[in-house]
Design an enzyme around this catalytic site. Structure first.
Site, mmCIF file in Angstrom:
data_model
loop_
_atom_site.group_PDB
_atom_site.id
_atom_site.type_symbol
_atom_site.label_atom_id
_atom_site.label_comp_id
_atom_site.label_asym_id
_atom_site.label_seq_id
_atom_site.Cartn_x
_atom_site.Cartn_y
_atom_site.Cartn_z
ATOM 1 N N LYS A 1 37.028 31.118 30.341
ATOM 2 C CA LYS A 1 36.780 32.022 31.450
ATOM 3 C C LYS A 1 37.076 33.652 31.125
ATOM 4 O O LYS A 1 37.823 33.888 31.065
ATOM 5 C CB LYS A 1 37.018 32.460 32.993
ATOM 6 C CG LYS A 1 36.842 30.730 33.874
ATOM 7 C CD LYS A 1 37.115 30.970 35.829
ATOM 8 C CE LYS A 1 38.488 30.961 35.575
ATOM 9 N NZ LYS A 1 39.478 31.316 36.748
ATOM 10 N N CYS B 1 38.918 31.014 42.051
ATOM 11 C CA CYS B 1 38.633 30.175 43.162
ATOM 12 C C CYS B 1 37.314 29.666 43.781
ATOM 13 O O CYS B 1 37.068 28.655 43.794
ATOM 14 C CB CYS B 1 39.316 30.802 44.920
ATOM 15 S SG CYS B 1 41.513 31.130 44.350
#
Length: 262
Positions: free
Chosen positions: A175, A211
């Protein structure tokens, strides 16, 4: 009667509702799956940070997991906050016996900079948890902690993917949101590369992004998508959730898990 795909999150609780178990279950519901949870830790947490954290005993984690898997079953699993070496080893052993895709989010530090993974647990994450992963989803700080690779540009993301894949996950999603410019993520299995690019939204309320992304990937895998398709669909969902993030309290607010419902 239609039974929705079943997705299990093994993670810590966020009392503020923006991240952790709470974000995972909201994401799973929003994407049409039945979310279930194994709580690994309880945090006192709000928009300003984490004021306290208490991990559950390994036996409590094991009992929750067996209760769900042995009766209800799972079609995908997502892991989040596993604070200690013992919890990492416990969860890794449990996952080894599950015939379902596993998304490992190697949570190290909260959005506010609070440490959620003990330094002594890093080796257990590398050697025990990452090999169980269908997809591992580290951000650049987590890549640096786990591998020593410090990414400063897109070429560095390839090196990061290779370093993460060396520990055994089938796919690594690096990411790159912390890099300057438009956000970019790299999904790789060592042979294929898939780049995901998007616009950077002018919104500081991004609590729970990691998350939410990992849970969205797990939900789409449970629905039968392959890994690149699941990541692409999850990225689209998270991008919308970030754009709709809202202020809550005096600090960083959460992404909006219900943005699709208007």
């Amino acid at each position: 009667m239609r039974i929705p795909p079943r997705v299990l999150t093994v993670a810590g609780s966020d009392s503020g509702g923006g991240a952790g178990i709470q974000a995972d279950l909201k994401t799973m519901l929003a994407l049409g799956t039945h979310g279930m949870s194994v709580v690994t830790a309880v945090t006192a947490q709000n928009s300003l940070g984490v004021q306290g954290a208490w991990e559950l005993p390994a036996e409590a984690v094991r009992a929750q997991f067996r209760s769900i898997v042995d009766d209800i079953g799972v079609q995908a699993v997502k892991t989040g906050m596993l604070a200690s070496p013992e919890l990492v080893r416990t969860v890794a052993r449990l996952l080894a016996g599950v015939d379902a895709p596993v998304v490992v989010d190697p949570v190290g530090v909260s959005k506010h900079g609070d440490r959620l993974l003990a330094a002594e647990a890093l080796e257990s994450v590398r050697e025990r948890l990452l090999p169980t992963a269908t997809v591992a989803t580290p951000n650049l700080d987590e890549v640096a902690e786990l591998t020593g690779v410090k990414v400063t540009d897109e070429d560095g993301m390839r090196e990061a993917a290779r370093a993460i894949l060396a520990y055994g996950p089938r796919w690594a999603l690096i990411k790159g949101g912390h890099l300057p410019g438009a956000p970019v993520d790299l999904l790789s299995d060592g042979r294929e590369e898939h780049w995901f690019r998007g616009a950077r939204h002018d919104n500081r309320h991004t609590h729970g992004t990691g998350c939410t992304l990992a849970s969205a990937i797990a939900a789409h895998l449970a629905k039968g998508l392959d890994v690149p398709q699941a990541v692409g669909a999850a990225k689209a969902y998270v991008t919308g959730a970030i754009a709709a993030g809202f202020p809550l309290g005096a600090g960083i607010g959460p992404v909006d898990h219900a943005w699709q419902w208007g």
